[in-house]
Scaffold this active site. Sequence first.
Site, PDB file in Angstrom:
ATOM      1  N   HIS A  24       0.572  -1.239   0.016  1.00 59.44           N
ATOM      2  CA  HIS A  24      -0.358  -0.227   0.009  1.00 59.44           C
ATOM      3  C   HIS A  24       0.737   1.028  -0.058  1.00 59.44           C
ATOM      4  O   HIS A  24       0.679   2.008  -0.812  1.00 59.44           O
ATOM      5  CB  HIS A  24      -1.273  -0.049   1.505  1.00 59.44           C
ATOM      6  CG  HIS A  24      -1.678   1.163   1.558  1.00 59.44           C
ATOM      7  ND1 HIS A  24      -3.110   1.130   1.063  1.00 59.44           N
ATOM      8  CD2 HIS A  24      -1.449   2.259   2.079  1.00 59.44           C
ATOM      9  CE1 HIS A  24      -3.150   2.591   1.573  1.00 59.44           C
ATOM     10  NE2 HIS A  24      -2.322   3.200   2.005  1.00 59.44           N
ATOM     11  N   GLU A  25       1.873   1.444   0.828  1.00 60.37           N
ATOM     12  CA  GLU A  25       2.217   2.144   0.972  1.00 60.37           C
ATOM     13  C   GLU A  25       3.811   2.491  -0.343  1.00 60.37           C
ATOM     14  O   GLU A  25       3.674   3.690  -1.001  1.00 60.37           O
ATOM     15  CB  GLU A  25       3.970   2.332   2.001  1.00 60.37           C
ATOM     16  CG  GLU A  25       2.591   2.235   3.512  1.00 60.37           C
ATOM     17  CD  GLU A  25       1.996   3.586   3.778  1.00 60.37           C
ATOM     18  OE1 GLU A  25       1.695   4.720   3.031  1.00 60.37           O
ATOM     19  OE2 GLU A  25       0.479   3.690   4.710  1.00 60.37           O
ATOM     20  N   HIS A  28       1.848   4.646  -2.743  1.00 57.83           N
ATOM     21  CA  HIS A  28       1.982   6.024  -2.976  1.00 57.83           C
ATOM     22  C   HIS A  28       4.090   6.616  -3.107  1.00 57.83           C
ATOM     23  O   HIS A  28       3.847   6.973  -4.006  1.00 57.83           O
ATOM     24  CB  HIS A  28       2.256   6.279  -1.136  1.00 57.83           C
ATOM     25  CG  HIS A  28       0.220   6.267  -0.816  1.00 57.83           C
ATOM     26  ND1 HIS A  28      -0.534   7.190  -1.237  1.00 57.83           N
ATOM     27  CD2 HIS A  28       0.016   5.711  -0.069  1.00 57.83           C
ATOM     28  CE1 HIS A  28      -1.503   6.586  -0.546  1.00 57.83           C
ATOM     29  NE2 HIS A  28      -1.396   6.195   0.597  1.00 57.83           N
TER      30      HIS A  28
END
Length: 447
Positions: A24-25, A28
């Site tokens: 998920h990170e 980004h």
Amino acid sequence: MTVLLYVGGVVFLIVTVAISIGLHEAGHMVPAKAFGAKVTQFFVGFGNTVWSFRRGETEYGIKSIPLGGYVKIVGMLPPTEEDREVAGAGERPSGAVKIRQSNTGMFTQLISDARSAEYELVGPDDEDRLFYKLPWWKKVVVMAGGPTVNIVIAFLLFWSVFAVNGVAQSTRTVDVVYDCVIAVVPGQTDQRECEPGDPVTPAVQAGMQPGDRIVGFNGTDVESWEQLQTLIRDNGDAQAEIEVLRDGEPRTLTTATTVNAVVDLGDASRTVEAGYLGVTPEQVVVSEGPVFTAVQMYDYTERTVEVLATLPVKLYHVGLAVIGVEERAADSPMSVVGASRVAGELSSNTEVPVSDRFFSLLALLAGINLFVGVFNFIPLLPLDGGHIAGALYEAVRRRWALLRGRPDPGHFDVAKLLPVAYVVAGGLIVMSVLLMVADLVAPVRIT
């Protein structure tokens, strides 16, 4: 052995959820770096640093509390004029005191501190690498990247389950013919024994037998069990002609369906009054592909949105379960503690084949990723959706000013939404604590 399997299930979930957080990170970080933004930290977890290393300007690592993660993208908040001066000077003079004017409120002070913290990482050459200066669409891509990764993970995991383990599907062939009409109880798979006075089912009256393949109902060709369910329910207590194939030979059976309490097709936790025949279908396991997975994901996403819309009510009932006023609902939200307990119960249930247990764990992990993805799209800070909403508002505002011939209003100051972020963050902390306590004292039972 059972204890080891239980612990193995818990460890499997914790590790795979941590991997999901990292991905998920990365969702980004990768586009942020690609767009030239400055990224100084990439961590899985919160709290004290357990292990880290630095590559270039970014520190990568793991922290002690595995309940989330974060990527530090510099310049999320536009600076004050003083911050610009400090950043341009390279560093703040030793002993310098920052004077804040008109900062008399708690939130005002917090916003000022947040801006200052942002610009401690801004060097003289970083002015063009600040996140807030990115075009609005790049901000959307960066902030949507994380939850989108979770949704993609969920899709791939569900696809693996549906393709390899298969999906049980109902056929038009009768497996069981019930002897008597008994009101259905949601979640109860076994009916009680027939008692004197229970009416005979319409299926028995028609002479229906296991192995009959239903091909028509009241003149309508039956193509699927789902279609047949709808026809039977809509028939109420009216007459019915049922065309079947028995040993390859066509037969027409005549009966009258009856009205009975049956499970609501839209909500398995409740019943509705509808037409009833008194049979269950044979099940076959079929391998499904991406199209089936996409359809199922759409349905799962709709249900997730419905859960989020009713989350305050569900949390209220969780609170009642904690103090012992009512039973914990099977569909109530859970924390990572509850999910870990479910993983342990799934993996240690030796009555279920190993392959089914493994794919159940994958399905659980897929569900968690789907929920995290959808949840993060809620348009409130500090969630990713809050930043996306800010970027979209900026685009609309600047376009509207251009169309009206007015000066460009510039970048939207997300810091104005920080009071909302603090309130939401406080609510999330309260929710997390409540769910953790509930998962310990009143856990959701899957068996």
